[in-house]
Design a protein around this motif. Structure first.
Motif, PDB file in Angstrom:
ATOM      1  N   ARG A 199       0.827  -1.211   0.000  1.00 32.33           N
ATOM      2  CA  ARG A 199       0.000   0.000   0.000  1.00 32.33           C
ATOM      3  C   ARG A 199       0.858   1.256   0.000  1.00 32.33           C
ATOM      4  N   ASP A 200       1.814   1.314   0.903  1.00 34.56           N
ATOM      5  CA  ASP A 200       2.657   2.505   0.999  1.00 34.56           C
ATOM      6  C   ASP A 200       3.494   2.708  -0.254  1.00 34.56           C
ATOM      7  N   SER A 201       4.064   1.623  -0.780  1.00 35.44           N
ATOM      8  CA  SER A 201       4.889   1.777  -1.982  1.00 35.44           C
ATOM      9  C   SER A 201       4.023   2.128  -3.188  1.00 35.44           C
ATOM     10  N   PHE A 202       2.819   1.576  -3.264  1.00 40.78           N
ATOM     11  CA  PHE A 202       1.901   1.922  -4.353  1.00 40.78           C
ATOM     12  C   PHE A 202       1.579   3.415  -4.323  1.00 40.78           C
ATOM     13  N   LEU A 203       1.197   3.913  -3.144  1.00 38.78           N
ATOM     14  CA  LEU A 203       0.831   5.323  -3.034  1.00 38.78           C
ATOM     15  C   LEU A 203       2.020   6.245  -3.306  1.00 38.78           C
ATOM     16  N   ALA A 204       3.195   5.880  -2.809  1.00 41.81           N
ATOM     17  CA  ALA A 204       4.393   6.696  -3.065  1.00 41.81           C
ATOM     18  C   ALA A 204       4.707   6.736  -4.558  1.00 41.81           C
ATOM     19  N   ASP A 205       4.601   5.593  -5.220  1.00 44.22           N
ATOM     20  CA  ASP A 205       4.874   5.545  -6.653  1.00 44.22           C
ATOM     21  C   ASP A 205       3.797   6.284  -7.444  1.00 44.22           C
ATOM     22  N   LEU A 206       2.552   6.217  -6.988  1.00 45.15           N
ATOM     23  CA  LEU A 206       1.469   6.952  -7.640  1.00 45.15           C
ATOM     24  C   LEU A 206       1.730   8.456  -7.569  1.00 45.15           C
ATOM     25  N   VAL A 207       2.189   8.932  -6.428  1.00 45.56           N
ATOM     26  CA  VAL A 207       2.530  10.350  -6.291  1.00 45.56           C
ATOM     27  C   VAL A 207       3.692  10.706  -7.214  1.00 45.56           C
ATOM     28  N   ASP A 208       4.740   9.876  -7.227  1.00 44.10           N
ATOM     29  CA  ASP A 208       5.891  10.142  -8.101  1.00 44.10           C
ATOM     30  C   ASP A 208       5.475  10.221  -9.566  1.00 44.10           C
ATOM     31  N   ALA A 209       4.682   9.246 -10.004  1.00 44.44           N
ATOM     32  CA  ALA A 209       4.255   9.217 -11.402  1.00 44.44           C
ATOM     33  C   ALA A 209       3.338  10.395 -11.729  1.00 44.44           C
ATOM     34  N   SER A 210       2.503  10.790 -10.777  1.00 54.43           N
ATOM     35  CA  SER A 210       1.614  11.934 -10.985  1.00 54.43           C
ATOM     36  C   SER A 210       2.403  13.229 -11.133  1.00 54.43           C
ATOM     37  N   VAL A 211       3.423  13.394 -10.298  1.00 50.44           N
ATOM     38  CA  VAL A 211       4.279  14.580 -10.401  1.00 50.44           C
ATOM     39  C   VAL A 211       4.977  14.600 -11.761  1.00 50.44           C
ATOM     40  N   ALA A 212       5.476  13.441 -12.192  1.00 54.39           N
ATOM     41  CA  ALA A 212       6.134  13.368 -13.501  1.00 54.39           C
ATOM     42  C   ALA A 212       5.167  13.735 -14.618  1.00 54.39           C
ATOM     43  N   LEU A 213       3.933  13.281 -14.510  1.00 49.82           N
ATOM     44  CA  LEU A 213       2.937  13.562 -15.540  1.00 49.82           C
ATOM     45  C   LEU A 213       2.681  15.063 -15.675  1.00 49.82           C
ATOM     46  N   VAL A 214       2.478  15.736 -14.572  1.00 48.16           N
ATOM     47  CA  VAL A 214       2.105  17.152 -14.658  1.00 48.16           C
ATOM     48  C   VAL A 214       3.296  18.073 -14.882  1.00 48.16           C
ATOM     49  N   THR A 215       4.504  17.617 -14.569  1.00 47.45           N
ATOM     50  CA  THR A 215       5.672  18.489 -14.717  1.00 47.45           C
ATOM     51  C   THR A 215       6.514  18.163 -15.948  1.00 47.45           C
ATOM     52  N   ALA A 216       6.058  17.256 -16.783  1.00 48.24           N
ATOM     53  CA  ALA A 216       6.812  16.929 -17.996  1.00 48.24           C
ATOM     54  C   ALA A 216       7.001  18.185 -18.836  1.00 48.24           C
ATOM     55  N   PRO A 217       8.195  18.356 -19.406  1.00 55.86           N
ATOM     56  CA  PRO A 217       8.413  19.546 -20.234  1.00 55.86           C
ATOM     57  C   PRO A 217       7.553  19.501 -21.492  1.00 55.86           C
ATOM     58  N   VAL A 218       7.186  20.665 -21.978  1.00 54.29           N
ATOM     59  CA  VAL A 218       6.440  20.776 -23.228  1.00 54.29           C
ATOM     60  C   VAL A 218       7.443  20.651 -24.367  1.00 54.29           C
ATOM     61  N   SER A 219       7.226  19.697 -25.249  1.00 51.91           N
ATOM     62  CA  SER A 219       8.155  19.498 -26.366  1.00 51.91           C
ATOM     63  C   SER A 219       8.046  20.655 -27.357  1.00 51.91           C
ATOM     64  N   ASP A 220       9.065  20.802 -28.176  1.00 53.74           N
ATOM     65  CA  ASP A 220       9.047  21.841 -29.201  1.00 53.74           C
ATOM     66  C   ASP A 220       7.866  21.656 -30.149  1.00 53.74           C
ATOM     67  N   GLY A 221       7.577  20.395 -30.514  1.00 54.36           N
ATOM     68  CA  GLY A 221       6.463  20.120 -31.421  1.00 54.36           C
ATOM     69  C   GLY A 221       5.121  20.511 -30.823  1.00 54.36           C
ATOM     70  N   THR A 222       4.935  20.208 -29.556  1.00 56.37           N
ATOM     71  CA  THR A 222       3.687  20.583 -28.885  1.00 56.37           C
ATOM     72  C   THR A 222       3.590  22.096 -28.758  1.00 56.37           C
ATOM     73  N   ALA A 223       4.693  22.741 -28.436  1.00 59.78           N
ATOM     74  CA  ALA A 223       4.696  24.204 -28.329  1.00 59.78           C
ATOM     75  C   ALA A 223       4.298  24.843 -29.661  1.00 59.78           C
ATOM     76  N   GLU A 224       4.801  24.293 -30.765  1.00 63.99           N
ATOM     77  CA  GLU A 224       4.422  24.807 -32.087  1.00 63.99           C
ATOM     78  C   GLU A 224       2.935  24.639 -32.333  1.00 63.99           C
ATOM     79  N   LEU A 225       2.408  23.459 -32.003  1.00 58.80           N
ATOM     80  CA  LEU A 225       0.972  23.237 -32.171  1.00 58.80           C
ATOM     81  C   LEU A 225       0.157  24.226 -31.355  1.00 58.80           C
ATOM     82  N   LEU A 226       0.585  24.486 -30.138  1.00 59.84           N
ATOM     83  CA  LEU A 226      -0.133  25.416 -29.279  1.00 59.84           C
ATOM     84  C   LEU A 226      -0.098  26.840 -29.813  1.00 59.84           C
ATOM     85  N   ARG A 227       0.979  27.174 -30.496  1.00 59.54           N
ATOM     86  CA  ARG A 227       1.085  28.502 -31.114  1.00 59.54           C
ATOM     87  C   ARG A 227       0.333  28.567 -32.434  1.00 59.54           C
TER      88      ARG A 227
END
Length: 114
Positions: free
Chosen positions: A79-107
Motif C-alpha cells: 500500500r505505501d509503496s503503491f501510493l508513493a509511486d502513484l505520487v511520483d508518477a503523478s508529479v512526472a505527468l504534470v511536470t513533464a516539459p512541453v516538447s518543441d512540437g507541442t509548443a508549435e501546435l499550441l502557437r
C-alpha cells in the motif's frame, strides 16, 4: 470498481467542473494549486495536464481496488509503496516539459488543431 462507482456514482461531477459539488472541494483545491505551481505552462497544456492527472489517478486507484477485490495478494508494504509511486508518477505527468512540437501546435504554427 467499487472505488470508481463510489467516486462517480449518482453524481454529475465532471473533471472540468469540480466546483459543482461540495464533496469535490479537495479536488478543486488540488487543481488550484496545480495551476499556481505550473503557471509557466500554456493554459491549454495546464487544462490537459489536469484532465490527464485525474484520469491517471482514478484509473490507478480503480485498478488497485479491482486487484484487491479479486483476491490479489498484497504484502504489508504494498500500500505505501503503491501510493508513493502513484505520487511520483503523478508529479512526472504534470511536470513533464512541453516538447518543441507541442509548443508549435499550441502557437498554431503547424496543422493538427483540427
Amino acid at each position: 470498481m467499487r472505488f470508481a462507482a463510489q467516486a462517480l456514482g449518482g453524481t454529475t461531477a465532471s473533471v472540468t467542473d469540480l466546483d459543482a459539488q461540495r464533496w469535490t472541494a479537495g479536488a478543486t483545491e488540488i487543481e488550484r494549486r496545480l495551476r499556481a505551481g505550473l503557471s509557466g505552462l500554456p493554459p491549454r497544456t495546464l487544462a490537459h495536464r489536469w484532465v490527464f492527472l485525474v484520469g491517471f489517478v482514478l484509473h490507478a486507484l480503480t485498478d488497485r481496488e479491482a486487484f484487491i477485490a479479486s483476491g490479489g495478494a498484497e504484502r504489508p508494504d504494498d500500500r505505501d509503496s503503491f501510493l508513493a509511486d502513484l505520487v511520483d508518477a503523478s508529479v512526472a505527468l504534470v511536470t513533464a516539459p512541453v516538447s518543441d512540437g507541442t509548443a508549435e501546435l499550441l502557437r498554431g504554427n503547424r496543422c493538427g488543431n483540427r
